[in-house]
Every structure is written in structure tokens, then in C-alpha cells.
Scaffold this active site. Structure first.
Site, short mmCIF file in Angstrom:
data_model
loop_
_atom_site.label_atom_id
_atom_site.label_comp_id
_atom_site.label_asym_id
_atom_site.label_seq_id
_atom_site.Cartn_x
_atom_site.Cartn_y
_atom_site.Cartn_z
N TYR A 1 4.50 -4.74 -43.69
CA TYR A 1 5.67 -4.92 -42.83
C TYR A 1 6.26 -3.54 -42.49
CZ TYR A 1 9.20 -7.63 -40.48
OH TYR A 1 10.00 -8.16 -39.52
N ARG B 1 13.13 -7.36 -28.89
CA ARG B 1 13.83 -6.31 -29.64
C ARG B 1 13.13 -6.14 -30.99
NH1 ARG B 1 16.63 -4.86 -33.56
NH2 ARG B 1 16.42 -6.94 -34.48
N LYS C 1 6.19 -11.21 -41.43
CA LYS C 1 7.24 -11.93 -42.16
C LYS C 1 6.67 -13.05 -43.00
CE LYS C 1 11.44 -10.36 -40.94
NZ LYS C 1 12.61 -10.13 -41.79
N GLU D 1 13.46 -14.38 -35.01
CA GLU D 1 13.23 -12.99 -35.43
C GLU D 1 13.15 -12.07 -34.21
OE1 GLU D 1 12.92 -10.08 -38.30
OE2 GLU D 1 13.09 -12.23 -38.69
N ASP D 2 13.93 -10.99 -34.25
CA ASP D 2 13.84 -9.90 -33.27
C ASP D 2 14.07 -10.37 -31.82
OD1 ASP D 2 13.58 -8.09 -35.23
OD2 ASP D 2 11.48 -7.61 -34.90
N ASP E 1 17.08 -14.20 -39.15
CA ASP E 1 17.02 -13.23 -40.24
C ASP E 1 17.68 -11.91 -39.87
OD1 ASP E 1 16.10 -12.51 -42.92
OD2 ASP E 1 14.79 -11.11 -41.88
N ASP E 2 17.61 -11.51 -38.60
CA ASP E 2 18.25 -10.26 -38.18
C ASP E 2 19.76 -10.34 -38.39
OD1 ASP E 2 15.82 -9.07 -37.14
OD2 ASP E 2 15.98 -10.54 -35.54
N ASN F 1 15.26 0.82 -38.87
CA ASN F 1 13.81 0.89 -38.98
C ASN F 1 13.19 1.17 -37.61
OD1 ASN F 1 13.23 0.23 -41.77
ND2 ASN F 1 14.07 -1.79 -41.33
#
Length: 567
Positions: A90, A143, A161, A232-233, A255-256, A404
Site C-alpha cells: 500500500y 483523488r 486496501k 475510497e479516494d 475511510d478517507d 501521502n
């Protein structure tokens, strides 16, 4: 044609570990080399191959290839070397894997749901590799970490993930499904790249986009009712509205927003315990005002309220700064979520720099925060003058450059410790080597969502939860903070080492499952019963013997959910 499907399915393939008897029974005589190896012998060869790869991306692709051939071996290897392989599987390496996805693509994994094929979405979902699914991770690739719009290349994120759901949380890999919603890309390089594998078209937006997402959710509910759906993202313009629309209608979380908030809250709580300044006495500045920063600000505010502050008093202790400066009420560019934390216009005036406008440096000087959190992807934004001002603001300033990948980190933690004479309490989003201070070496903890989301997934499955509540994430944060401070010196890092993630997951999951029962979103069970179910549902990588080698796992019914029986 002979049926060699047992070798082609990564969940049943044992490769050279098939015994002589299994080879005869499964029609594999002559198909494999003569030697019969143990899994330990296979692991030694694969680990040597991993170590021989020259770059992090090469290592990532080698592991992906192993995962596509033999999942049991992949997860045993990851379990045996988790601290070494986590940043390869990851963050930060997955960012480069997403960039190069179209040019390193090897074989299909998961589902690609494209806008041009939107009327065939249910057909695509029915084409999933296996009928039973416990966890979906989905992205639209807009993103990705700190590197922006990757289009279909964002598939690397759900795959990575879900690998951690299994390696850390013990979620059965046969019951996971990565999905990318391919609604185009606005990245000029991908639009111009003849090798790009996604839909080469500008992104669908507005009502068309939201209709596509709603159709996706409806199809998932019809085909896989009760599945845990993790977003996610997604860009902030989509992440917040999607979560708000669906969080009370299905088993879902982002999760973000929520996972990041929980692990940051746990880190801040642990640092507060070290510094002696409780959270409701901290003054906090967040650099960044995206979905992750808003989620963190909400969780920090809730923790302050839990410690007797009023909502208004808690909000006054938090300030957000983005690329346009201080987030304040007179700005016309703010989303409703950002307005929750917009400062009074007077603060923008009082905290303005000599050059005009309240920027990060002037806010740190005038507001005098004791905690500084970076979620901006602005590499190097925590400059030496800003960090030295933080050292003047507090005896033990809490400084968390969390963006990150590593190139986007707001500061190198070793510089932060140097500029604060070793007094700062530091954790980062990407892995960094230990720092040396006048008091000796200091481990740099990685404030990684992997401390949270695998445990939440494990708790949801074990408890039979029907919704994911904010208090379940708060329970995860509290559990992690408690475990982080259990007999560990701060020189060992604010958080436990990532090599301990798999051992921590069931302990955090228990607190989350207990909270789910208390919240009324899971059937009533005692903590002891929940602990037993957590142990029961965890998948562990090991080969099944004899005729059972054809099957990934058997199924038994336990209560109201199917439980995988593993070797």
C-alpha cells in the site's frame, strides 16, 4: 482440455506444495516439477525473489503477481514480513502502481464498472468471481492519495486496501471485491495516452455522475444485500455528499473521512497523554480542508465535547488553513462541511501576516496552536520557522505531517525533531526511518488507517452489524490510543509498530463490535460471545489438505451470518 482449474485459481493453487497423492487425484501428474515443497520452502524462494527486485514498484508488481497466482502464499509472506511489505503493498508504493497501472496491467482482479456500460451494471456485478462477498472497496480514481486523478488506475487502491483487510483483519480474500467506477478522467496525460486502459473521456459530472453512483448503490443492494461498502479516494465534492446520502441506508463508510479521523484522533489522544495537556486544552491547526481534514476536525471536536467543552467552545480550539489561507466565514468558496469550522472574520484580520492574509505561518504565530496536523499534500509546508514557532507555543508540541506519499509529507520528521530540540511528538502518514535526538533514537510512528479499517471490517462481520456508526470509529480510536500507551515508552513511537497490526486488529475489533451492539446496529451478544465470533471468522493463510484442495473454504452457519471455516 484437461481441467487444471485448481492451478489457475489463486485461492486453490498450492503450486509445488501439492502432494504426490493430490497430484494424482487432481490430474496434475507431470504438470508440476517433481519436488514437493512445504509452504516454508516456497516462502523462502518468494522472499528471496522479493528482496532481489531493484525498486519498490518492482517489488509491488512481484507481490501482485504472486497474489494472482497463489493467495495463500501471498498472505503468508505478507504476514511473516508485514512491516517490510506494508509500504510496498500500500502506501507509499501503491501511488506509483496507480500511475503506471495501464502499462503494468497483468490480469483482471475485481470489477471495472464504466459509464459507457452503465446499463449493464447488474450484469457486471453478476460476473463477480464469487457469489458471496463481505467487503467491497470502491473508488472513482479522482483523488488518489496525494497524486490526483488516476482514472482507471485508481483500481490499485481497492486492491491494496482489501489486501490489508485480509493480511491484518483476517477477512477472507474470497469474500472481498475491489471495484473502480470508471467515469472518465480529467488528467491530460491519460487522455492523450494511447495505452490508457480506461474510458478516454473527460469525467462525467453533476446529475449524470450522481445518477451513476445511485445506480451502482442500487445494484449492489440488489445483488449483495448486507455487504460492507467502503468508499475510497473520492474528491471532497463527491465524498461528503455520497456518505451523507447513503450512510443511513446501507452498511457503508468512507475511510478517507472516518478511518483517517479515527487514527488521527488515536494519535492525538496518545500524544496528549504523553504531553500532559488533555485534548480539550489543545489548540489545533489543520493544514488542508478536504474530506480527510473535515473528518479529523469533527472527531477532534467530538472528543473535546466528550471532555465537557460545549460545541462552540470546542470549535474555537480548531482552525483550518488551506491553499487560500485561513478558512473563515467571509470566504465564498467554502463547502457546507468546511463552514462548520470557518473562523470568525475578525480572526482573518487579527491573524493576518505582514504581507496580507492569514496564512499558515501567521496562524501558527497568532493562534499559538499546540497541535499541528498536515493533510494538505503540500510537501515541505511545515517549514523550519513554523516548526520552531510550534516549539515556542508548547513544551511538547504535537506535529503530524500526514500526507501521502512521502514526497507529499509536510515535513521530514527528523527535521521536526531537530528544530524542536527533540521535544515534538511526531507521527507521519508515510513510513520514515527512526530519528536521532540528544536523548537517543526515536521511532517515527506511521499514522496509518490500517490500524483502523481492517478492525472495523472484522467487527462488522463478526457482530453482524447493519450500519457503521461514528461511535464505532470513536471506539476504535479509543482502543488504539489505549493499546498504544500500554507500557510503551514514547521513544518507541506514539503508535505501536505496524508489524503488530494483525495482533492489534482483533482487540480493536472487539471494542468496535461492543459499540455496535450498544448502538443497536448489531444483535445483542456479550463481549465474550463477540470475542469468540471475531476469532471464528478470521481467515488465516494455510493450505487445505487432500480433496478439499479443490475448495477455498467450507461454510457453516453460525447465528445470522455465514462463517468461513478455514484450515
Amino acid at each position: 482440455m484437461r481441467d487444471h482449474s485448481v492451478l489457475l485459481d489463486p485461492l486453490t493453487n498450492k503450486g509445488t506444495a501439492f502432494t504426490i497423492e493430490e497430484r494424482a487425484e487432481l490430474g496434475l501428474v507431470g504438470i508440476l516439477p517433481e519436488a514437493v515443497e512445504t509452504i516454508d520452502q516456497q516462502l523462502q524462494r518468494e522472499y528471496q525473489a522479493f528482496r532481489s527486485r531493484p525498486t519498490a514498484l518492482d517489488k509491488h508488481l512481484m507481490l501482485r503477481g504472486l497474489q494472482d497466482r497463489n493467495e495463500v502464499l501471498f498472505y503468508r509472506l505478507a504476514a511473516d514480513h508485514l512491516a517490510e511489505m506494508l509500504p510496498i503493498i500500500y502506501t507509499p508504493t501503491v501511488a506509483e502502481a496507480c500511475r503506471s497501472f495501464s502499462h503494468t496491467y497483468q490480469r483482471p482482479r475485481g470489477l471495472f464498472l464504466s459509464y459507457p456500460a452503465r446499463r449493464r451494471m447488474r450484469e457486471a456485478l453478476r460476473n463477480r468471481p464469487r457469489d458471496e462477498v463481505d467487503v467491497i472497496v470502491v473508488t472513482d480514481g479522482e483523488r488518489i492519495l496525494g497524486i490526483g486523478d488516476q482514472g482507471v488506475g485508481g483500481m490499485g487502491i481497492p486492491i491494496g486496501k482489501l489486501s490489508l483487510y485480509t493480511a491484518i483483519g483476517g477477512i477472507d480474500p474470497a469474500r472481498t471485491l475491489p471495484i473502480v467506477l470508471d467515469v472518465g478522467t480529467n488528467d491530460p496525460a491519460r487522455l492523450a495516452d494511447p495505452g490508457y486502459l480506461g474510458w478516454r473521456h473527460p469525467r462525467v459530472t453533476g446529475a449524470e455522475y450522481h445518477r451513476f453512483v445511485a445506480d451502482f448503490v442500487a445494484a449492489v443492494q440488489d445483488e449483495l444485500p448486507g455487504v460492507l461498502l467502503q468508499w475510497e479516494d473520492f474528491a471532497i465534492d463527491h465524498a461528503e455528499p455520497i456518505l451523507a446520502e447513503f450512510r443511513d441506508r446501507l452498511l457503508t463508510f468512507n475511510d478517507d473521512i472516518q478511518g483517517t479521523a479515527a487514527v488521527v484522533l488515536a494519535t492525538v489522544l496518545r500524544a496528549c497523554g504523553v504531553s500532559g495537556t488533555p485534548i480539550h486544552e489543545q489548540r489545533i491547526v489543520l493544514l488542508g480542508a478536504g474530506s480527510a481534514a473535515i473528518g479529523v476536525a469533527r472527531y477532534l471536536r467530538a472528543a473535546m465535547i466528550e471532555h465537557s467543552l460545549s460545541p462552540a467552545a470546542a470549535a474555537r480550539r480548531i482552525a483550518l488553513v488551506d491553499k487560500f489561507g485561513l478558512v473563515h466565514q467571509d470566504r465564498a468558496d467554502l463547502s457546507p462541511a468546511q463552514r462548520e469550522f470557518a473562523r470568525p472574520p475578525a480572526d482573518a484580520t487579527d491573524w493576518a501576516s505582514d504581507q496580507g492574509g492569514a496564512n499558515l505561518a501567521s496562524v501558527v504565530e497568532r493562534f499559538r496552536p499546540t497541535t499541528l496536523i498536515g493533510l494538505s499534500t503540500a510537501g515541505g509546508a511545515f517549514t523550519e520557522p513554523i516548526v520552531r514557532q510550534m516549539a515556542r507555543n508548547a513544551p511538547r508540541p504535537i506535529i503530524l505531517p500526514l500526507s501521502n506519499p512521502s514526497s507529499c509529507s509536510e515535513a521530514d520528521p527528523r527535521d521536526v525533531l531537530t528544530w524542536t530540540d527533540g521535544r515534538a511528538l511526531v507521527a507521519t502518514g508515510s513510513p520514515f526511518p527512526p530519528a536521532t535526538t540528544v536523548d537517543g533514537p526515536v521511532a517515527i510512528s506511521q499514522c496509518n488507517n490500517a490500524f483502523i479499517f481492517p478492525a472495523v471490517g472484522l467487527a462488522v462481520i463478526a457482530a453482524g452489524a447493519t450500519r457503521v456508526t461514528e461511535t464505532m470509529f470513536a471506539a476504535a480510536a479509543s482502543a488504539l490510543a489505549r493499546l498504544a500507551g500500554a507500557g510503551r515508552p514514547v521513544s518507541a513511537g506514539l503508535l505501536p509498530p505496524v508489524g503488530d497490526l494483525a495482533d492489534l486488529a482483533p482487540r480493536i475489533a472487539l471494542d468496535v463490535a461492543v459499540r455496535a451492539v450498544a448502538d443497536g446496529v448489531a444483535p445483542h451478544r456479550s463481549p465474550g460471545e463477540l470475542a469468540d465470533r471475531i476469532e471464528q471468522v478470521r481467515w488465516r493463510p494455510g493450505y487445505r489438505p487432500g480433496p478439499e484442495a479443490r475448495d477455498h473454504a467450507g461454510v457453516e452457519l453460525d447465528g445470522d451470518r455465514p462463517v468461513r471455516v478455514v484450515a
